[in-house]
Write a protein that holds these residues in place. Structure first.
Motif, PDB file in Angstrom:
ATOM      1  N   GLN A  43      31.630   5.018  -7.771  1.00 49.54           N
ATOM      2  CA  GLN A  43      31.075   5.628  -6.576  1.00 49.54           C
ATOM      3  C   GLN A  43      30.806   4.543  -5.545  1.00 49.54           C
ATOM      4  O   GLN A  43      30.263   3.498  -5.877  1.00 49.54           O
ATOM      5  CB  GLN A  43      29.774   6.366  -6.895  1.00 49.54           C
ATOM      6  N   GLY A  44      31.178   4.803  -4.300  1.00 48.44           N
ATOM      7  CA  GLY A  44      30.859   3.887  -3.208  1.00 48.44           C
ATOM      8  C   GLY A  44      31.430   2.500  -3.390  1.00 48.44           C
ATOM      9  O   GLY A  44      30.708   1.515  -3.323  1.00 48.44           O
ATOM     10  N   GLU A  45      32.725   2.411  -3.631  1.00 47.26           N
ATOM     11  CA  GLU A  45      33.355   1.106  -3.799  1.00 47.26           C
ATOM     12  C   GLU A  45      33.163   0.262  -2.550  1.00 47.26           C
ATOM     13  O   GLU A  45      33.365   0.730  -1.448  1.00 47.26           O
ATOM     14  CB  GLU A  45      34.860   1.280  -4.040  1.00 47.26           C
ATOM     15  N   SER A  46      32.775  -0.985  -2.753  1.00 48.57           N
ATOM     16  CA  SER A  46      32.587  -1.866  -1.603  1.00 48.57           C
ATOM     17  C   SER A  46      33.799  -2.754  -1.374  1.00 48.57           C
ATOM     18  O   SER A  46      33.954  -3.323  -0.316  1.00 48.57           O
ATOM     19  CB  SER A  46      31.343  -2.734  -1.811  1.00 48.57           C
ATOM     20  N   LEU A  49      36.201  -3.513   2.092  1.00 44.22           N
ATOM     21  CA  LEU A  49      35.489  -3.312   3.344  1.00 44.22           C
ATOM     22  C   LEU A  49      35.854  -4.350   4.390  1.00 44.22           C
ATOM     23  O   LEU A  49      35.676  -4.117   5.571  1.00 44.22           O
ATOM     24  CB  LEU A  49      33.978  -3.317   3.113  1.00 44.22           C
ATOM     25  N   GLN A 116      43.163   4.952  -1.907  1.00 44.05           N
ATOM     26  CA  GLN A 116      41.937   4.531  -1.243  1.00 44.05           C
ATOM     27  C   GLN A 116      41.858   3.013  -1.238  1.00 44.05           C
ATOM     28  O   GLN A 116      42.197   2.362  -2.210  1.00 44.05           O
ATOM     29  CB  GLN A 116      40.746   5.127  -2.005  1.00 44.05           C
ATOM     30  N   GLY A 118      38.905   0.393  -0.529  1.00 45.95           N
ATOM     31  CA  GLY A 118      37.461   0.388  -0.303  1.00 45.95           C
ATOM     32  C   GLY A 118      36.977   1.819  -0.219  1.00 45.95           C
ATOM     33  O   GLY A 118      37.287   2.633  -1.075  1.00 45.95           O
ATOM     34  N   ASN A 119      36.270   2.162   0.835  1.00 44.79           N
ATOM     35  CA  ASN A 119      35.805   3.538   1.039  1.00 44.79           C
ATOM     36  C   ASN A 119      36.723   4.335   1.953  1.00 44.79           C
ATOM     37  O   ASN A 119      36.422   5.475   2.282  1.00 44.79           O
ATOM     38  CB  ASN A 119      34.386   3.533   1.620  1.00 44.79           C
ATOM     39  N   HIS A 120      37.819   3.740   2.384  1.00 41.53           N
ATOM     40  CA  HIS A 120      38.727   4.402   3.322  1.00 41.53           C
ATOM     41  C   HIS A 120      39.887   5.036   2.560  1.00 41.53           C
ATOM     42  O   HIS A 120      40.620   4.353   1.842  1.00 41.53           O
ATOM     43  CB  HIS A 120      39.255   3.395   4.345  1.00 41.53           C
TER      44      HIS A 120
END
Length: 139
Positions: A43-46, A49, A116, A118-120
């Protein structure tokens, strides 16, 4: 279309052709190492970024446009694989997700693949909330 967009479109079209060919002729066990290491979804990979969202958006757009103008199948798996290869060529890490959902009206399952960074979400970003992740490959 600007020259840079045309270059990106052409590159995406070529990667989509390669991705489709790979999916037709290679068993999944041969494709898996190209996708990356099998991992559990986080969840919420950084990670990722620091990559330009504009660049990621440009890659995703080029893949979608090239897919619409390709005479071969360019569904979610082909797009995710082509995007993965484009990002790999740029030494950018990404994750390919595979998910399933149940169609309540028809009583069957739907499968989906998306990429995906990062979060994109680069490819396959429509209706992701419907899908339960069953596998992901990260590199």
């Amino acid at each position: 279309m600007k020259t840079t967009d045309l270059r990106m479109f052409t590159e995406a079209w070529i990667w989509l052709a390669l991705a489709r060919t790979m999916l037709l002729f290679l068993p999944f066990r041969k494709l898996a190492p190209i996708l990356g290491k099998k991992t559990f979804p986080a969840q919420g990979e950084s990670e990722g970024l620091h990559y330009s969202k504009d660049r990621l958006r440009c890659i995703g757009t080029a893949i979608r446009r090239a897919g619409k103008r390709s005479p071969w199948r360019t569904e979610c798996f082909e797009q995710a694989l082509a995007g993965k290869l484009m990002l790999k060529a740029r030494r950018m890490n990404s994750t390919v997700f595979f998910g399933v959902s149940k169609n309540m009206q028809k009583g069957n399952f739907n499968a989906h693949a998306w990429l995906q960074c990062g979060n994109h979400v680069v490819t396959g970003n429509k209706h992701l909330e419907q899908f339960t992740v069953i596998a992901c490959f990260k590199s």
